[in-house]
Design a protein around this motif. Sequence first.
Motif, PDB file in Angstrom:
ATOM      1  N   HIS A 114       0.847  -1.299   0.104  1.00  0.00           N
ATOM      2  CA  HIS A 114      -0.120  -0.061  -0.084  1.00  0.00           C
ATOM      3  C   HIS A 114       0.984   1.215   0.058  1.00  0.00           C
ATOM      4  O   HIS A 114       1.705   1.307   0.943  1.00  0.00           O
ATOM      5  N   GLY A 115       0.785   1.946  -1.005  1.00  0.00           N
ATOM      6  CA  GLY A 115       1.388   3.445  -1.052  1.00  0.00           C
ATOM      7  C   GLY A 115       0.591   4.454  -1.539  1.00  0.00           C
ATOM      8  O   GLY A 115      -0.799   4.240  -1.550  1.00  0.00           O
ATOM      9  N   THR A 116       1.068   5.705  -1.652  1.00  0.00           N
ATOM     10  CA  THR A 116       0.373   7.017  -2.022  1.00  0.00           C
ATOM     11  C   THR A 116      -0.065   6.706  -3.543  1.00  0.00           C
ATOM     12  O   THR A 116       0.671   6.063  -4.162  1.00  0.00           O
ATOM     13  N   SER A 117      -0.940   7.478  -3.922  1.00  0.00           N
ATOM     14  CA  SER A 117      -1.476   7.482  -5.470  1.00  0.00           C
ATOM     15  C   SER A 117      -0.930   8.746  -6.029  1.00  0.00           C
ATOM     16  O   SER A 117      -1.471   9.119  -6.953  1.00  0.00           O
ATOM     17  N   ARG A 118       0.014   9.395  -5.481  1.00  0.00           N
ATOM     18  CA  ARG A 118       0.455  10.723  -6.038  1.00  0.00           C
ATOM     19  C   ARG A 118       1.103  10.637  -7.419  1.00  0.00           C
ATOM     20  O   ARG A 118       1.105  11.548  -8.310  1.00  0.00           O
ATOM     21  N   GLY A 119       1.733   9.345  -7.804  1.00  0.00           N
ATOM     22  CA  GLY A 119       2.346   9.314  -8.980  1.00  0.00           C
ATOM     23  C   GLY A 119       1.383   8.710 -10.035  1.00  0.00           C
ATOM     24  O   GLY A 119       1.768   8.774 -11.394  1.00  0.00           O
ATOM     25  N   ASP A 120       0.048   8.391  -9.615  1.00  0.00           N
ATOM     26  CA  ASP A 120      -0.922   8.154 -10.695  1.00  0.00           C
ATOM     27  C   ASP A 120      -1.659   9.478 -10.725  1.00  0.00           C
ATOM     28  O   ASP A 120      -2.078   9.837 -10.197  1.00  0.00           O
ATOM     29  N   ALA A 121      -1.354   9.737 -12.089  1.00  0.00           N
ATOM     30  CA  ALA A 121      -1.592  11.198 -12.418  1.00  0.00           C
ATOM     31  C   ALA A 121      -2.396  11.267 -13.778  1.00  0.00           C
ATOM     32  O   ALA A 121      -2.169  10.568 -14.816  1.00  0.00           O
ATOM     33  N   VAL A 122      -3.246  12.464 -14.011  1.00  0.00           N
ATOM     34  CA  VAL A 122      -3.641  12.881 -15.038  1.00  0.00           C
ATOM     35  C   VAL A 122      -2.837  13.989 -15.683  1.00  0.00           C
ATOM     36  O   VAL A 122      -3.048  15.109 -14.913  1.00  0.00           O
ATOM     37  N   LEU A 123      -2.095  14.037 -16.770  1.00  0.00           N
ATOM     38  CA  LEU A 123      -1.121  15.132 -16.904  1.00  0.00           C
ATOM     39  C   LEU A 123      -1.788  15.832 -18.345  1.00  0.00           C
ATOM     40  O   LEU A 123      -2.234  15.341 -19.091  1.00  0.00           O
ATOM     41  N   THR A 209      -4.773  16.185 -12.058  1.00  0.00           N
ATOM     42  CA  THR A 209      -5.364  15.646 -10.830  1.00  0.00           C
ATOM     43  C   THR A 209      -4.404  14.200 -10.616  1.00  0.00           C
ATOM     44  O   THR A 209      -4.073  13.857 -11.391  1.00  0.00           O
ATOM     45  N   THR A 210      -4.534  13.875  -9.353  1.00  0.00           N
ATOM     46  CA  THR A 210      -3.943  12.609  -9.119  1.00  0.00           C
ATOM     47  C   THR A 210      -4.726  11.531  -8.471  1.00  0.00           C
ATOM     48  O   THR A 210      -6.069  11.936  -8.085  1.00  0.00           O
ATOM     49  N   GLY A 211      -4.369  10.262  -8.246  1.00  0.00           N
ATOM     50  CA  GLY A 211      -5.235   9.443  -7.697  1.00  0.00           C
ATOM     51  C   GLY A 211      -5.097   9.438  -6.157  1.00  0.00           C
ATOM     52  O   GLY A 211      -6.158   8.882  -5.597  1.00  0.00           O
ATOM     53  N   ASP A 212      -4.539  10.233  -5.353  1.00  0.00           N
ATOM     54  CA  ASP A 212      -4.935  10.344  -4.328  1.00  0.00           C
ATOM     55  C   ASP A 212      -6.322  10.529  -3.659  1.00  0.00           C
ATOM     56  O   ASP A 212      -6.890  11.690  -4.178  1.00  0.00           O
ATOM     57  N   GLY A 213      -6.711   9.925  -2.929  1.00  0.00           N
ATOM     58  CA  GLY A 213      -8.196   9.969  -2.056  1.00  0.00           C
ATOM     59  C   GLY A 213      -8.951   9.458  -3.316  1.00  0.00           C
ATOM     60  O   GLY A 213     -10.227   9.120  -2.643  1.00  0.00           O
ATOM     61  N   VAL A 214      -8.827   9.024  -4.264  1.00  0.00           N
ATOM     62  CA  VAL A 214      -9.662   8.359  -5.223  1.00  0.00           C
ATOM     63  C   VAL A 214      -9.360   6.908  -5.718  1.00  0.00           C
ATOM     64  O   VAL A 214     -10.312   6.160  -6.117  1.00  0.00           O
TER      65      VAL A 214
END
Length: 337
Positions: A114-123, A209-214
């Motif tokens: 389990h990690g953060t989702s900050r690297g999963d992004a819409v650029l 936007t990033t995947g954090d929180g979603v």
Amino acid sequence: MRRLLVPAALLLPLALLLTSCGGDSAADTGARTDGSGSVTLSVGDQKGGSEAILRAAGELKNLDYRIKWSTFTSGPPLLEAVNAGAVDVGGVGNTPPVFAAGAGSRISVVAAWHGTSRGDAVLVRDDSKLTSPKQLKGKSVAVAQGSSAHYQLLASLEAAGLRLKDIKVKYLQPADALAAFDSGKVDAWAVWDPYTSQVLQGKRGRVLTTGDGVTNGLSFQVASPSALRDSKKAAAVKDYLARLRRAQDWVHGHQAEWAKVWAKDTGLPYDVALASVRRTNATRVAVAVDKPLITSEQRIADAFTELDLIPKKVDFGDFVDPRFNGDLPPSTTPAKN
């Protein structure tokens, strides 16, 4: 035409195709082998993934079995190889196992982080007029079908009050997606690290936007059931997973050191590697394959089933094997900062 950001060794489509995989994504099946012994574990990997972490952490020493490495461009073709028995175990994000399960593939999730989702992004490009995910309506977005970025895009759209049908989805693997993004042929790109860090560090785009929180921030090791039925291979899988967990702990305490090694191995600029480590890789915590994990993944499966992107109802619990959990904490354990 503008120069692409990423070294050719990382992003150009790889030349060799696993004939048992099918699809249009390539795998580097070169005979890179570690260890010795009568048992060979065929491991599927992605650039800068498990092999790089294990090697940097010194966890590929004293192996009493062999690891044969194959590198894939993304998770879906890797899992096709697992299903075909060409790969015994391999690392993927949170969405490829859902699509594989929907296709009736023979796979078992055996380990999770389990990690953060900050690297999963819409650029979007720096010159884009888009400032909010709500503005993606009617726009074209590149994404690798069945990848973790696919669900991140879906979830981010939902959080903005949109659906997948509200945008023009362009299903592209990373090499083609970057070319389309860089040339302005798509309005946005949904992707994961280190690609996110490459675009940001190269100042060729910004985060919409990033995947954090979603999204759930989970990543997996997935094994072939046939390999798990082989007692010797199952023992090798158990040892391999223990080494991966130790290596991930090492990364958290040696971020700059690992980024340096990773950059050298992949051809990434050091600043890109370090940014990716800090944003994504070093945040991961080994967690159990448990009921909350199954529930979280079931939500992903149901979302894609409702969109008819998965042909049938999936019971994700049928595709997990918790035998390697040991005393790991629950899957809801917070990521490291």
